[in-house]
Write a protein that holds these residues in place. Structure first.
Motif, PDB file in Angstrom:
ATOM      1  N   MET A  61      -1.925  -9.442  -2.450  1.00  0.00           N
ATOM      2  CA  MET A  61      -3.818  -9.682  -2.439  1.00  0.00           C
ATOM      3  C   MET A  61      -4.359  -9.604  -3.393  1.00  0.00           C
ATOM      4  N   LYS A  62      -5.051 -10.667  -3.574  1.00  0.00           N
ATOM      5  CA  LYS A  62      -5.902 -10.236  -5.205  1.00  0.00           C
ATOM      6  C   LYS A  62      -6.852 -10.150  -4.567  1.00  0.00           C
ATOM      7  N   MET A  63      -7.173  -8.596  -6.098  1.00  0.00           N
ATOM      8  CA  MET A  63      -8.596  -8.076  -5.754  1.00  0.00           C
ATOM      9  C   MET A  63      -9.545  -8.563  -6.455  1.00  0.00           C
ATOM     10  N   ASN A  64     -10.805  -8.262  -6.295  1.00  0.00           N
ATOM     11  CA  ASN A  64     -11.942  -9.319  -6.608  1.00  0.00           C
ATOM     12  C   ASN A  64     -11.894  -8.805  -7.818  1.00  0.00           C
ATOM     13  N   LYS A  65     -12.534  -9.380  -9.011  1.00  0.00           N
ATOM     14  CA  LYS A  65     -13.116  -8.558 -10.421  1.00  0.00           C
ATOM     15  C   LYS A  65     -13.885  -7.562 -10.011  1.00  0.00           C
ATOM     16  N   ALA A  66     -14.204  -7.118  -9.407  1.00  0.00           N
ATOM     17  CA  ALA A  66     -15.846  -6.404  -9.740  1.00  0.00           C
ATOM     18  C   ALA A  66     -14.433  -5.517  -9.689  1.00  0.00           C
ATOM     19  N   LEU A  67     -13.484  -4.943  -8.584  1.00  0.00           N
ATOM     20  CA  LEU A  67     -12.912  -3.752  -9.103  1.00  0.00           C
ATOM     21  C   LEU A  67     -12.250  -3.730 -10.245  1.00  0.00           C
ATOM     22  N   TYR A  68     -12.706  -4.019 -11.409  1.00  0.00           N
ATOM     23  CA  TYR A  68     -12.052  -4.246 -12.277  1.00  0.00           C
ATOM     24  C   TYR A  68     -12.812  -3.751 -13.829  1.00  0.00           C
ATOM     25  N   THR A  69     -14.158  -3.847 -13.157  1.00  0.00           N
ATOM     26  CA  THR A  69     -14.920  -2.937 -13.954  1.00  0.00           C
ATOM     27  C   THR A  69     -15.519  -1.357 -14.019  1.00  0.00           C
ATOM     28  N   LYS A  70     -16.187  -1.059 -15.087  1.00  0.00           N
ATOM     29  CA  LYS A  70     -16.782   0.344 -15.140  1.00  0.00           C
ATOM     30  C   LYS A  70     -17.188   0.676 -13.769  1.00  0.00           C
ATOM     31  N   ALA A  71     -18.493   0.258 -14.030  1.00  0.00           N
ATOM     32  CA  ALA A  71     -19.658   0.158 -12.859  1.00  0.00           C
ATOM     33  C   ALA A  71     -19.272  -0.017 -11.371  1.00  0.00           C
ATOM     34  N   PHE A  72     -17.787  -0.900 -11.239  1.00  0.00           N
ATOM     35  CA  PHE A  72     -18.477  -0.737  -9.606  1.00  0.00           C
ATOM     36  C   PHE A  72     -17.631   0.281  -8.847  1.00  0.00           C
ATOM     37  N   TRP A  73     -16.416   1.845  -9.615  1.00  0.00           N
ATOM     38  CA  TRP A  73     -16.215   3.171  -9.515  1.00  0.00           C
ATOM     39  C   TRP A  73     -17.162   3.857  -9.530  1.00  0.00           C
ATOM     40  N   ALA A  97       2.883   8.508  -0.095  1.00  0.00           N
ATOM     41  CA  ALA A  97       3.125   7.475   0.500  1.00  0.00           C
ATOM     42  C   ALA A  97       2.797   5.911   0.520  1.00  0.00           C
ATOM     43  N   ILE A  98       1.543   6.761   1.258  1.00  0.00           N
ATOM     44  CA  ILE A  98       0.766   4.794   1.853  1.00  0.00           C
ATOM     45  C   ILE A  98       0.324   4.040   0.620  1.00  0.00           C
ATOM     46  N   VAL A  99      -0.402   4.837  -0.462  1.00  0.00           N
ATOM     47  CA  VAL A  99      -0.779   4.159  -1.550  1.00  0.00           C
ATOM     48  C   VAL A  99       1.153   3.619  -2.484  1.00  0.00           C
ATOM     49  N   ASP A 100       1.753   4.332  -2.596  1.00  0.00           N
ATOM     50  CA  ASP A 100       2.892   3.271  -2.585  1.00  0.00           C
ATOM     51  C   ASP A 100       3.469   2.483  -1.909  1.00  0.00           C
ATOM     52  N   ARG A 101       3.639   1.794  -0.492  1.00  0.00           N
ATOM     53  CA  ARG A 101       3.487   1.311   0.038  1.00  0.00           C
ATOM     54  C   ARG A 101       2.337   0.404  -0.064  1.00  0.00           C
ATOM     55  N   ILE A 102       1.763   0.654   0.348  1.00  0.00           N
ATOM     56  CA  ILE A 102       0.410  -0.678  -0.673  1.00  0.00           C
ATOM     57  C   ILE A 102       0.863  -1.389  -1.546  1.00  0.00           C
ATOM     58  N   VAL A 103       0.871  -0.331  -2.535  1.00  0.00           N
ATOM     59  CA  VAL A 103       1.424  -1.910  -4.374  1.00  0.00           C
ATOM     60  C   VAL A 103       2.642  -2.195  -3.532  1.00  0.00           C
ATOM     61  N   ALA A 104       3.725  -1.463  -3.385  1.00  0.00           N
ATOM     62  CA  ALA A 104       5.218  -2.877  -3.159  1.00  0.00           C
ATOM     63  C   ALA A 104       4.330  -3.592  -1.905  1.00  0.00           C
ATOM     64  N   VAL A 105       3.864  -3.339  -0.843  1.00  0.00           N
ATOM     65  CA  VAL A 105       3.415  -4.658  -0.447  1.00  0.00           C
ATOM     66  C   VAL A 105       2.345  -6.035  -0.941  1.00  0.00           C
ATOM     67  N   HIS A 106       1.516  -5.458  -1.298  1.00  0.00           N
ATOM     68  CA  HIS A 106       0.130  -5.590  -1.691  1.00  0.00           C
ATOM     69  C   HIS A 106       0.558  -6.285  -3.209  1.00  0.00           C
ATOM     70  N   GLN A 107       1.753  -5.708  -4.281  1.00  0.00           N
ATOM     71  CA  GLN A 107       1.645  -6.115  -5.939  1.00  0.00           C
ATOM     72  C   GLN A 107      -0.020  -6.239  -6.310  1.00  0.00           C
ATOM     73  N   ILE A 108       0.181  -4.867  -6.338  1.00  0.00           N
ATOM     74  CA  ILE A 108      -1.646  -4.514  -7.094  1.00  0.00           C
ATOM     75  C   ILE A 108      -1.551  -3.493  -7.936  1.00  0.00           C
ATOM     76  N   GLU A 109      -1.941  -2.952  -9.367  1.00  0.00           N
ATOM     77  CA  GLU A 109      -1.288  -1.471  -9.354  1.00  0.00           C
ATOM     78  C   GLU A 109      -2.018  -0.903  -9.265  1.00  0.00           C
ATOM     79  N   THR A 110      -1.120   1.121  -8.994  1.00  0.00           N
ATOM     80  CA  THR A 110      -1.124   1.930  -8.453  1.00  0.00           C
ATOM     81  C   THR A 110      -2.638   2.582  -8.116  1.00  0.00           C
ATOM     82  N   TRP A 111      -3.747   1.934  -9.496  1.00  0.00           N
ATOM     83  CA  TRP A 111      -4.921   2.943  -9.417  1.00  0.00           C
ATOM     84  C   TRP A 111      -6.191   2.271  -8.575  1.00  0.00           C
ATOM     85  N   ILE A 112      -5.145   1.158  -7.931  1.00  0.00           N
ATOM     86  CA  ILE A 112      -6.486   0.795  -7.707  1.00  0.00           C
ATOM     87  C   ILE A 112      -6.822   1.075  -6.164  1.00  0.00           C
TER      88      ILE A 112
END
Length: 206
Positions: free
Chosen positions: A1-13, A89-104
């Motif tokens: 899963m590719k995260m939209n670039k907006a999620l990599y901005t401080k303003a989004f969070w 556990a859910i975050v760990d599984r999401i990271v493993a399945v979707h190959q995204i950074e844990t913090w997202i």
């Protein structure tokens, strides 16, 4: 899963956590929830909407219609649907399945944890601090300011709260109490307890 670039901005969070109130619209989120597949049968759907004002969490079993299992807004919220160990556990599984950074997924789903006590809140806050730090979006001063603001919820606040996790047959773990604000409670016949508990067992956290 590719995260939209907006999620990599401080303003989004800052907007996602309602720390920044301004005019904006994230068109990529309009009628387009973030889908996190957890197992061959189970998917979480996070739908914050384009204005992040009503943040809904849905659960889908196989190809069936998804069910809203939690939501957060600034009026009549019912966000508490996970224990902290379940979130991990859910975050760990999401990271493993979707190959995204844990913090997202960690920061996206943090608001859906039902917290029982000051001690647990401190544990969760320390973990969240680490996730915010891992994002690289916040300065050290901003991180410390966030941590200090979180400490404003003192022991008296938590002593006055009644929300507690309770293992009750046939539902399994439920969040109950006058201020539990959870759809995962034994009075809610529409919560998918059987599928949810099977999924949690598959993730190793029951």
């Amino acid at each position: 899963m590719k995260m939209n670039k907006a999620l990599y901005t401080k303003a989004f969070w800052e907007r996602y956590f309602w720390e920044l109130q301004d005019e904006f619209a994230y068109e990529f989120l309009e009628d387009n929830p973030l889908r996190f597949r957890l197992t061959a049968q189970d998917t979480l759907l996070l739908d914050p909407g384009e204005d992040l004002s009503y943040i809904s969490l849905g659960y889908q079993y196989k190809k069936e219609e998804d069910i809203e299992i939690a939501w957060d807004d600034e009026a009549h919220f019912h966000p508490s649907v996970m224990r902290f160990n379940e979130l991990l556990a859910i975050v760990d599984r999401i990271v493993a399945v979707h190959q995204i950074e844990t913090w997202i997924p960690a920061l996206l789903l943090r608001r859906f944890v039902g917290i029982e006590s000051l001690a647990e809140f401190q544990t969760v806050s320390a973990w969240e601090f680490g996730m915010r730090q891992a994002s690289g979006l916040f300065t050290e001063d901003e991180l410390q300011e966030w941590l200090e603001s979180s400490k404003q919820l003192d022991e008296a606040y938590w002593n006055d709260r009644s929300g507690k996790w309770s293992d009750q047959e046939p539902c399994g773990w439920v969040f109950v109490g006058e201020d539990a604000y959870s759809l995962r409670n034994p009075a809610n016949d529409s919560f998918p307890f059987q599928q949810w508990n099977r999924m949690l067992a598959e993730l190793g956290c029951l």
